[in-house]
Design an enzyme around this catalytic site. Structure first.
Site, PDB file in Angstrom:
ATOM      1  N   HIS A 191       0.769  -1.327  -0.064  1.00  0.00           N
ATOM      2  CA  HIS A 191       0.047   0.140   0.015  1.00  0.00           C
ATOM      3  C   HIS A 191       0.926   1.348  -0.171  1.00  0.00           C
ATOM      4  CE1 HIS A 191      -3.644   2.215   1.259  1.00  0.00           C
ATOM      5  NE2 HIS A 191      -2.898   3.159   1.796  1.00  0.00           N
ATOM      6  N   GLU A 192       1.954   1.302   0.725  1.00  0.00           N
ATOM      7  CA  GLU A 192       2.801   2.492   1.016  1.00  0.00           C
ATOM      8  C   GLU A 192       3.454   2.454  -0.198  1.00  0.00           C
ATOM      9  OE1 GLU A 192       1.687   4.565   3.024  1.00  0.00           O
ATOM     10  OE2 GLU A 192       0.539   3.213   4.258  1.00  0.00           O
ATOM     11  N   HIS A 195       1.838   4.162  -2.798  1.00  0.00           N
ATOM     12  CA  HIS A 195       1.985   5.988  -2.797  1.00  0.00           C
ATOM     13  C   HIS A 195       3.064   6.195  -3.201  1.00  0.00           C
ATOM     14  CE1 HIS A 195      -1.854   6.175  -0.832  1.00  0.00           C
ATOM     15  NE2 HIS A 195      -1.487   5.660   0.328  1.00  0.00           N
ATOM     16  N   ASP A 269      -7.199   7.729   2.727  1.00  0.00           N
ATOM     17  CA  ASP A 269      -6.837   8.507   1.266  1.00  0.00           C
ATOM     18  C   ASP A 269      -8.106   8.861   0.686  1.00  0.00           C
ATOM     19  OD1 ASP A 269      -4.232   7.618   2.235  1.00  0.00           O
ATOM     20  OD2 ASP A 269      -4.385   5.628   1.412  1.00  0.00           O
TER      21      ASP A 269
END
Length: 404
Positions: A191-192, A195, A269
């Site tokens: 997930h990170e 980004h 988000d």
């Protein structure tokens, strides 16, 4: 000297002021007595209104208050009674906004005088990384850094403590005690990484400061960007880039784990992206479909005493169009993120694996991994040393587990 409300207190205060003239009377939180009169349903607050009336009379009565200057402060100038702000009363308004980059650096210097700092601590860099901080926030930041250094039995505060303190103030404390399963860790890492990859590939995005999968506050991980300078306004390009970045985490989860394994981790988000899209359409006039028109929210102004009913600022048809535009902007961000992550899938795997190994990566380390295939050297050994010093594990003869 005078606390509370009441007309007699105001009379007292001005009498004493005249005795001691020339003098300055300072009233803090003026909105406590200076709110618009007639607010609230079924009559206002009598005591407060009498206080305000007395204040208005004293400030602009028949007698002149020679040599008495009145200063007041408030965070809510919008709710003050118009009679207070007319010429002859509070006729000068000084807006004290949050400090800019240079202001933050100077405030940090003032607070840093009280602590022993390592010579390599660059306060300009810390000021750059704290946009929107007020003076009190910066004082708190220095205080937190000093406390962290004290906990580690250090004689001086180093850059590491400032970084940790900044993360703590902005995102909440580290939750090292929170046990995450391998599956959750992997999901957070991807997930990170999502980004991060989108941030690197969006031209208008700010550079990455750091990415981490250590849980903090309510978040399981974080990718922080570092603005180059304070910005008063943002371009359409930047806003679209930020929406694509916000969607990067959710898209990465979809690509790697499939639709059924997508989690609720992207909730904040999605909320950010929707808020940004709404502001673009309704306030900034950045939608080509709806044009440069401001569409207010349906505001309820009961407490201001100006109107009791809801204000309907747009027709049902326009509201539908607004919703469609907001959806379109968010979808565009989603598509941009999907395109970037599909093209750069290798980078996504690289960063996610590095995050699983090292837990925290700086912006430079991410650049090195993506562009040069260079991984941080000896970071694991450093991490073990750090943890031994700063946690009870070392004293017990245990070492933190490193995931490979």
């Amino acid at each position: 000297m005078f606390v509370g409300v009441g007309a007699s207190r105001v009379r007292d205060m001005f009498e004493q002021g005249k005795k001691h003239a020339p003098c300055i009377i300072f009233i803090d939180e003026i909105d406590a007595v200076g709110r618009s009169r007639g607010a609230g349903l079924g009559g206002g607050n009598d005591e407060r209104e009498q206080t305000l009336n007395q204040l208005l009379v004293e400030m602009d009565g028949f007698e002149t208050n020679e040599g008495v200057i009145i200063i007041a402060a408030t965070n809510r100038p919008d709710v003050l009674d118009p009679a207070l702000l007319r010429p002859g009363r509070f006729d000068r308004q000084v807006v004290v906004s949050n400090p800019d980059l240079l202001g933050r650096e100077k405030i940090l210097k003032v607070h840093a005088k009280k602590i022993s700092m390592a010579p390599d601590v660059n306060l300009r860099t810390i000021a750059r990384g704290t946009p929107g901080f007020s003076g009190a926030d910066l004082a708190n930041l220095v205080n937190e850094a000093a406390l962290l250094a004290a906990r580690k039995n250090k004689r001086i505060v180093t850059y590491i403590e400032f970084e940790e303190a900044k993360d703590k103030v902005m995102m909440g404390s580290e939750r090292r005690s929170m046990v995450m399963s391998e599956e959750e860790k992997k999901l957070t890492a991807y997930h990170e990484a999502g980004h991060a990859v989108v941030t690197i590939n969006e031209k208008a995005a700010y550079p990455i400061h750091k990415a981490t999968i250590i849980p903090r506050g309510r978040a399981l991980g974080m990718v922080m960007q570092l603005p180059e300078r304070d910005e008063v306004s943002q371009t359409r390009e930047q806003l679209h880039a930020q929406m694509a970045i916000a969607m990067g985490g959710r898209v990465a989860e979809e690509i790697i784990f499939g639709d059924d394994k997508v989690t609720t981790g992207a909730a904040s988000d999605i909320e950010q992206a929707t808020k940004r899209a709404r502001a673009m359409v309704m306030r900034a006039g950045l939608s080509k479909e709806l044009g440069p028109v401001a569409y207010g929210e349906n505001e309820e102004e009961v407490f201001l005493g100006r109107s009791v009913a809801r204000q309907q600022n747009m027709s049902e048809e326009t509201a539908r169009k607004v919703d469609t535009e907001i959806r379109k902007f968010v979808d565009q961000g989603y598509d941009r993120a999907k395109k970037v992550l599909t093209d750069k899938i290798d980078d996504l795997h690289k960063i996610a694996k590095a995050l699983l190994t090292y837990e925290t990566l700086s912006g430079e380390e991410i650049e090195d991994i993506v562009n040069k295939n260079i991984y941080p050297k000896n970071k694991e050994d450093l991490k073990v040393d750090d943890d031994e010093q700063s946690s009870a594990l070392g004293s017990m003869g245990l070492k933190p587990k490193i995931v490979h």
